[in-house]
Design a protein around this motif. Structure first.
Motif, PDB file in Angstrom:
ATOM      1  N   ASN A  62       0.832  -1.202   0.000  1.00  0.00           N
ATOM      2  CA  ASN A  62       0.000   0.000   0.000  1.00  0.00           C
ATOM      3  C   ASN A  62       0.872   1.260   0.000  1.00  0.00           C
ATOM      4  O   ASN A  62       0.614   2.201  -0.755  1.00  0.00           O
ATOM      5  N   THR A  66       0.841   3.700  -3.365  1.00  0.00           N
ATOM      6  CA  THR A  66       0.195   4.998  -3.213  1.00  0.00           C
ATOM      7  C   THR A  66       1.190   6.154  -3.093  1.00  0.00           C
ATOM      8  O   THR A  66       0.789   7.306  -2.993  1.00  0.00           O
ATOM      9  N   CYS A  91      -7.794  -7.289  -2.570  1.00  0.00           N
ATOM     10  CA  CYS A  91      -8.870  -6.642  -3.339  1.00  0.00           C
ATOM     11  C   CYS A  91      -9.167  -5.248  -2.803  1.00  0.00           C
ATOM     12  O   CYS A  91      -9.352  -4.307  -3.573  1.00  0.00           O
ATOM     13  N   LYS A  92      -9.197  -5.131  -1.489  1.00  0.00           N
ATOM     14  CA  LYS A  92      -9.435  -3.817  -0.892  1.00  0.00           C
ATOM     15  C   LYS A  92      -8.308  -2.852  -1.252  1.00  0.00           C
ATOM     16  O   LYS A  92      -8.557  -1.690  -1.589  1.00  0.00           O
ATOM     17  N   ASP A  95      -8.663  -1.815  -4.939  1.00  0.00           N
ATOM     18  CA  ASP A  95      -9.771  -0.879  -5.089  1.00  0.00           C
ATOM     19  C   ASP A  95      -9.354   0.512  -4.634  1.00  0.00           C
ATOM     20  O   ASP A  95      -9.650   1.511  -5.286  1.00  0.00           O
ATOM     21  N   ASN A  96      -8.659   0.585  -3.510  1.00  0.00           N
ATOM     22  CA  ASN A  96      -8.186   1.852  -2.962  1.00  0.00           C
ATOM     23  C   ASN A  96      -7.197   2.526  -3.914  1.00  0.00           C
ATOM     24  O   ASN A  96      -7.292   3.713  -4.187  1.00  0.00           O
ATOM     25  N   ALA A  98      -6.782   1.955  -7.171  1.00  0.00           N
ATOM     26  CA  ALA A  98      -7.389   2.248  -8.469  1.00  0.00           C
ATOM     27  C   ALA A  98      -8.265   3.503  -8.440  1.00  0.00           C
ATOM     28  O   ALA A  98      -8.434   4.159  -9.470  1.00  0.00           O
ATOM     29  N   LYS A  99      -8.789   3.865  -7.276  1.00  0.00           N
ATOM     30  CA  LYS A  99      -9.650   5.051  -7.174  1.00  0.00           C
ATOM     31  C   LYS A  99      -8.954   6.317  -7.643  1.00  0.00           C
ATOM     32  O   LYS A  99      -9.538   7.131  -8.329  1.00  0.00           O
ATOM     33  N   GLY A 100      -7.718   6.483  -7.262  1.00  0.00           N
ATOM     34  CA  GLY A 100      -7.034   7.726  -7.595  1.00  0.00           C
ATOM     35  C   GLY A 100      -6.020   7.608  -8.715  1.00  0.00           C
ATOM     36  O   GLY A 100      -5.245   8.528  -8.922  1.00  0.00           O
ATOM     37  N   ASP A 101      -6.018   6.491  -9.440  1.00  0.00           N
ATOM     38  CA  ASP A 101      -4.967   6.298 -10.435  1.00  0.00           C
ATOM     39  C   ASP A 101      -5.510   5.582 -11.667  1.00  0.00           C
ATOM     40  O   ASP A 101      -5.906   4.423 -11.603  1.00  0.00           O
ATOM     41  N   GLU A 102      -5.495   6.292 -12.790  1.00  0.00           N
ATOM     42  CA  GLU A 102      -5.996   5.708 -14.035  1.00  0.00           C
ATOM     43  C   GLU A 102      -5.016   4.692 -14.619  1.00  0.00           C
ATOM     44  O   GLU A 102      -5.363   3.938 -15.524  1.00  0.00           O
TER      45      GLU A 102
END
Length: 193
Positions: A62, A66, A91-92, A95-96, A98-102
Motif C-alpha cells: 500500500n 500509493t 482486493c481492498k 480498489d483503494n 485504483a480510485k485515484g490512479d488511471e
C-alpha cells in the motif's frame, strides 16, 4: 535500516537496533526511489501469489503503490481470483489504489483451450498436431484443465517417469502408452502444487 553498534571496549556484544515497521516502510520506499531515479528504463517488479500475502506485506505494498515519490516503476501483481473475494485485503488494496490512479489496469487470465494445449505440446516435442499428438494432449488437458503452468509440470512429470522420452535412435520425442495410461501416470499433485 538496521544498525549494529559495537561498544567502546571492543567486546563481542553487538547491540542491534530493531526498527519499527514504519521505518522499514520508509527505508524501502527511499531505496526504491533511489534505484528508480538511477535507471534509464522503468523498473518492473512482479509480485506473485498475493492471495497468500499477510497484512504486513499488504501494508508495505500500500505504501509503495500509493506513494507519489515513486517514479519510473511498474508493479505487476498476480493472484488467484478463485481464492480471493471482495473482502480480501488485496482486493481492498487494489480498489483503494485504483480510485485515484488511471494507470492501474486489471487483466484476467484464463485457461487455454484444448487446441492451444495441443499446439503447445506439439511445439514442445517438435511434432505435428496429428491423432497421436491429440491423444497425448487430451490426457494432459484432462489433468490440467488448460492451465499452462500445470501443463508444463505434467509434461515434466511424464519425462521424469520416462513415459515421455527423447528417442536418441530416431532423434524425436516419443511416448508408448495409451491415453488412459497417460492420465493414470500424471498425479493429481500436478494441479495442487
Amino acid at each position: 535500516c538496521v544498525a549494529v553498534i559495537a561498544n567502546e571496549k571492543g567486546a563481542n556484544e553487538d547491540l542491534t537496533v530493531h526498527p519499527t515497521m514504519s521505518a522499514i516502510k520508509e527505508c524501502t520506499l527511499q531505496l526504491l526511489c533511489a534505484i528508480c531515479r538511477a535507471l534509464d528504463n522503468p523498473l518492473i517488479i512482479f509480485l506473485d501469489d498475493l492471495q497468500w500475502a499477510d497484512e504486513a506485506s499488504m501494508d508495505m505494498l500500500n505504501v509503495l503503490l500509493t506513494s507519489s515519490e515513486l517514479k519510473n516503476l511498474m508493479f505487476i501483481c498476480a493472484y488467484r481470483s478463485n481464492e480471493v473475494d471482495v473482502e480480501h485485503s488485496f482486493c481492498k488494496l487494489m480498489d483503494n489504489v485504483a480510485k485515484g490512479d488511471e494507470s492501474v489496469e486489471k487483466m484476467e487470465l484464463f485457461s487455454l483451450s484444448p487446441t492451444s494445449i495441443t499446439s503447445f505440446i506439439a511445439d514442445s516435442v517438435k511434432k505435428e498436431e496429428d491423432t497421436e499428438m491429440k491423444e497425448l494432449s487430451s490426457a494432459v488437458y484432462q489433468t490440467t484443465m488448460g492451465n499452462i503452468f500445470f501443463t508444463k509440470q505434467a509434461l515434466e512429470e511424464l519425462v521424469r517417469k520416462n513415459i515421455l522420452f527423447y528417442d536418441m535412435m530416431c532423434f524425436e520425442w516419443r511416448w508408448v502408452v495409451t491415453k488412459v495410461e497417460l492420465a493414470n501416470n500424471m498425479s493429481a499433485d500436478v494441479v495442487e502444487s
